[in-house]
Design a protein around this motif. Structure first.
Motif, PDB file in Angstrom:
ATOM      1  N   GLY A 181       0.833  -0.922  -0.120  1.00 30.63           N
ATOM      2  CA  GLY A 181      -0.114  -0.036   0.054  1.00 30.63           C
ATOM      3  C   GLY A 181       0.867   1.283  -0.009  1.00 30.63           C
ATOM      4  N   PHE A 182       2.060   1.322   0.688  1.00 31.85           N
ATOM      5  CA  PHE A 182       2.993   2.321   0.690  1.00 31.85           C
ATOM      6  C   PHE A 182       3.409   2.750  -0.719  1.00 31.85           C
ATOM      7  N   VAL A 183       3.838   1.629  -1.437  1.00 31.33           N
ATOM      8  CA  VAL A 183       4.359   1.849  -2.903  1.00 31.33           C
ATOM      9  C   VAL A 183       3.097   2.264  -3.627  1.00 31.33           C
ATOM     10  N   ALA A 184       1.827   1.842  -3.489  1.00 28.30           N
ATOM     11  CA  ALA A 184       0.705   2.185  -4.322  1.00 28.30           C
ATOM     12  C   ALA A 184       0.487   3.621  -4.157  1.00 28.30           C
ATOM     13  N   MET A 185       0.626   4.131  -3.027  1.00 26.40           N
ATOM     14  CA  MET A 185       0.391   5.451  -2.542  1.00 26.40           C
ATOM     15  C   MET A 185       1.653   6.496  -3.336  1.00 26.40           C
ATOM     16  N   ILE A 186       2.764   5.766  -2.989  1.00 23.15           N
ATOM     17  CA  ILE A 186       3.866   6.642  -3.851  1.00 23.15           C
ATOM     18  C   ILE A 186       3.587   6.815  -5.337  1.00 23.15           C
ATOM     19  N   ILE A 214       5.607   7.621 -17.211  1.00 24.24           N
ATOM     20  CA  ILE A 214       7.147   7.510 -16.867  1.00 24.24           C
ATOM     21  C   ILE A 214       7.315   7.499 -15.405  1.00 24.24           C
ATOM     22  N   ALA A 215       6.718   8.293 -14.884  1.00 26.88           N
ATOM     23  CA  ALA A 215       6.833   8.264 -13.238  1.00 26.88           C
ATOM     24  C   ALA A 215       6.350   7.161 -12.734  1.00 26.88           C
ATOM     25  N   GLY A 216       5.076   6.879 -12.877  1.00 30.09           N
ATOM     26  CA  GLY A 216       4.491   5.656 -12.475  1.00 30.09           C
ATOM     27  C   GLY A 216       5.038   4.304 -12.781  1.00 30.09           C
ATOM     28  N   GLY A 217       5.698   4.251 -14.042  1.00 28.78           N
ATOM     29  CA  GLY A 217       6.545   2.991 -14.403  1.00 28.78           C
ATOM     30  C   GLY A 217       7.755   3.200 -13.631  1.00 28.78           C
ATOM     31  N   ALA A 218       8.536   4.205 -13.381  1.00 29.81           N
ATOM     32  CA  ALA A 218       9.639   4.272 -12.600  1.00 29.81           C
ATOM     33  C   ALA A 218       9.563   3.814 -11.301  1.00 29.81           C
ATOM     34  N   VAL A 219       8.304   4.210 -10.551  1.00 27.03           N
ATOM     35  CA  VAL A 219       8.162   3.648  -9.131  1.00 27.03           C
ATOM     36  C   VAL A 219       7.772   2.305  -9.143  1.00 27.03           C
ATOM     37  N   SER A 220       7.067   1.795 -10.101  1.00 31.27           N
ATOM     38  CA  SER A 220       6.659   0.335  -9.981  1.00 31.27           C
ATOM     39  C   SER A 220       7.867  -0.496 -10.282  1.00 31.27           C
ATOM     40  N   PHE A 221       8.959  -0.139 -11.155  1.00 30.81           N
ATOM     41  CA  PHE A 221      10.139  -0.827 -11.544  1.00 30.81           C
ATOM     42  C   PHE A 221      11.040  -0.917 -10.250  1.00 30.81           C
ATOM     43  N   SER A 222      10.983   0.286  -9.625  1.00 28.48           N
ATOM     44  CA  SER A 222      12.013   0.484  -8.543  1.00 28.48           C
ATOM     45  C   SER A 222      11.624  -0.574  -7.384  1.00 28.48           C
ATOM     46  N   THR A 231     -10.127   7.114  -9.345  1.00 25.68           N
ATOM     47  CA  THR A 231     -10.108   6.059 -10.546  1.00 25.68           C
ATOM     48  C   THR A 231      -9.391   4.829  -9.950  1.00 25.68           C
ATOM     49  N   ALA A 232      -8.165   4.934  -9.341  1.00 29.08           N
ATOM     50  CA  ALA A 232      -7.800   3.739  -8.833  1.00 29.08           C
ATOM     51  C   ALA A 232      -8.731   2.947  -7.995  1.00 29.08           C
ATOM     52  N   PHE A 233      -9.191   3.504  -6.972  1.00 34.28           N
ATOM     53  CA  PHE A 233     -10.176   2.755  -6.030  1.00 34.28           C
ATOM     54  C   PHE A 233     -11.288   2.160  -6.834  1.00 34.28           C
ATOM     55  N   LEU A 234     -12.099   3.079  -7.551  1.00 31.88           N
ATOM     56  CA  LEU A 234     -13.200   2.502  -8.427  1.00 31.88           C
ATOM     57  C   LEU A 234     -12.797   1.356  -9.246  1.00 31.88           C
ATOM     58  N   LEU A 235     -11.710   1.475 -10.012  1.00 36.48           N
ATOM     59  CA  LEU A 235     -11.519   0.480 -10.942  1.00 36.48           C
ATOM     60  C   LEU A 235     -10.929  -0.829 -10.029  1.00 36.48           C
ATOM     61  N   ALA A 236     -10.331  -0.686  -9.001  1.00 41.27           N
ATOM     62  CA  ALA A 236     -10.132  -2.042  -7.867  1.00 41.27           C
ATOM     63  C   ALA A 236     -11.420  -2.662  -7.616  1.00 41.27           C
ATOM     64  N   VAL A 237     -12.518  -1.809  -7.245  1.00 38.99           N
ATOM     65  CA  VAL A 237     -13.856  -2.152  -6.703  1.00 38.99           C
ATOM     66  C   VAL A 237     -14.469  -2.997  -7.695  1.00 38.99           C
ATOM     67  N   ILE A 238     -14.313  -2.542  -8.888  1.00 39.52           N
ATOM     68  CA  ILE A 238     -15.115  -3.025 -10.304  1.00 39.52           C
ATOM     69  C   ILE A 238     -14.243  -4.541 -10.260  1.00 39.52           C
ATOM     70  N   VAL A 263      -3.431  -2.591  -8.463  1.00 39.84           N
ATOM     71  CA  VAL A 263      -2.722  -1.517  -9.057  1.00 39.84           C
ATOM     72  C   VAL A 263      -1.312  -2.478  -9.678  1.00 39.84           C
ATOM     73  N   PHE A 264      -1.011  -3.518  -8.932  1.00 37.32           N
ATOM     74  CA  PHE A 264       0.413  -4.011  -9.368  1.00 37.32           C
ATOM     75  C   PHE A 264       0.278  -5.497  -9.871  1.00 37.32           C
ATOM     76  N   GLY A 265      -0.981  -5.807  -9.962  1.00 34.81           N
ATOM     77  CA  GLY A 265      -1.467  -7.068 -10.421  1.00 34.81           C
ATOM     78  C   GLY A 265      -1.128  -8.142  -9.740  1.00 34.81           C
ATOM     79  N   LEU A 266      -0.979  -8.161  -8.279  1.00 34.79           N
ATOM     80  CA  LEU A 266      -0.211  -9.103  -7.449  1.00 34.79           C
ATOM     81  C   LEU A 266      -1.462 -10.058  -6.981  1.00 34.79           C
TER      82      LEU A 266
END
Length: 277
Positions: A129-134, A181-189, A251-258, A274-277
């Protein structure tokens, strides 16, 4: 350096440090931050739209609703957040029908309530959840900053001249690219593989954050105000600072609920989605 600029810098540092500290801590600290954002948004929404000056019973109910949602966020059951928000919003709509009060009244409860619920759900209580918020922060901040600079550097056709005359299509595209790019960089980190799912969601959140910015600009233009309030020295109001963030959070929350409802994965957290875990 002018005193106004000093105030802006000090306020920005305090806000950034406080928000990142609460995000790092998670749990009660972030739930309190989410509740403060919710309460501040409802206060500013009510002030801008004039709810405090008319239909006092409805206005009082609005504050009761926000107080109840905030308490549930801090000491209640997170699973009750959405049903509680839905019930309070429906009650507000009934009051709107019976009392012929402003349509901004139920809208404020829904907008402010979903803001706090979404942010708290994204952060959750674990490390993911920390990573998702960042991840969300990075997308929104990169989108906002690069949209400004790219728009000023390139210019061109206006994005929504009647709502926000300063925004351009070049800025919107530049902001979206930088957000992905920023979202991808955080995820890849934090994770070994970068998925199309994470990049696609970054694209949607970047667009959503810009829609949120335009939405708040529309409200301010509709009611003839420059800032949502003066709660933050040198920066205006809370809504001025989190308009893109709350729409990206929605958007993130409602997509997760759906997704959870569609795939029958009721226990899946927003971060896991978010990260497909």
């Amino acid at each position: 350096m002018s005193s106004e600029l000093k105030k802006r810098i000090v306020s920005a540092i305090v806000l950034a440090v406080g928000s990142l500290w609460a995000t790092w801590m998670g749990g009660l600290a972030f739930d309190i931050l989410s509740a403060v954002i919710m309460i501040s948004i409802y206060y500013e929404w009510s002030t801008m739209t004039g709810l405090s000056a008319r239909h006092y019973p409805s206005y009082a109910f609005g504050w009761f609703a926000i107080a109840l949602l905030s308490l549930n966020l801090i000491v209640g059951d997170p699973a009750l957040g959405v049903p509680l928000l839905a019930g309070l919003t429906m009650t507000a709509l009934i009051l709107l029908y019976l009392r012929d009060c402003s349509g901004w009244f139920p809208g404020g409860i829904f907008y402010a309530g979903l803001s706090g619920i979404s942010l708290a759900a994204i952060r959750g209580s674990d490390a993911t959840g920390f990573v998702a918020m960042i991840y969300v922060f990075a997308i929104v901040w990169a989108t906002d900053i690069l949209a400004f600079f790219v728009g000023r550097a390139i210019g061109g056709k206006k994005l929504a001249p009647r709502i926000s005359p300063g925004k351009t299509w070049s800025g919107a595209i530049g902001g979206t690219v930088s957000g992905v790019i920023a979202g991808g960089a955080v995820s890849f980190s934090f994770f070994p593989q970068l998925s199309f799912r994470t990049l696609g969601l970054a694209l949607l959140l970047s667009i959503a954050s810009q829609i949120g910015d335009l939405f708040e600009s529309f409200i301010k233009r509709r009611f003839g105000v420059k800032d949502s309030s003066h709660l933050i020295p040198g920066h205006g109001g809370v809504m001025d600072r989190v308009d893109g963030l709350v729409f990206a959070g929605f958007t993130a929350f409602l997509l997760a609920v759906i997704h959870a409802a569609w795939s029958d994965a009721g226990g899946t957290s927003v971060a896991a989605f978010v990260f497909g875990l």
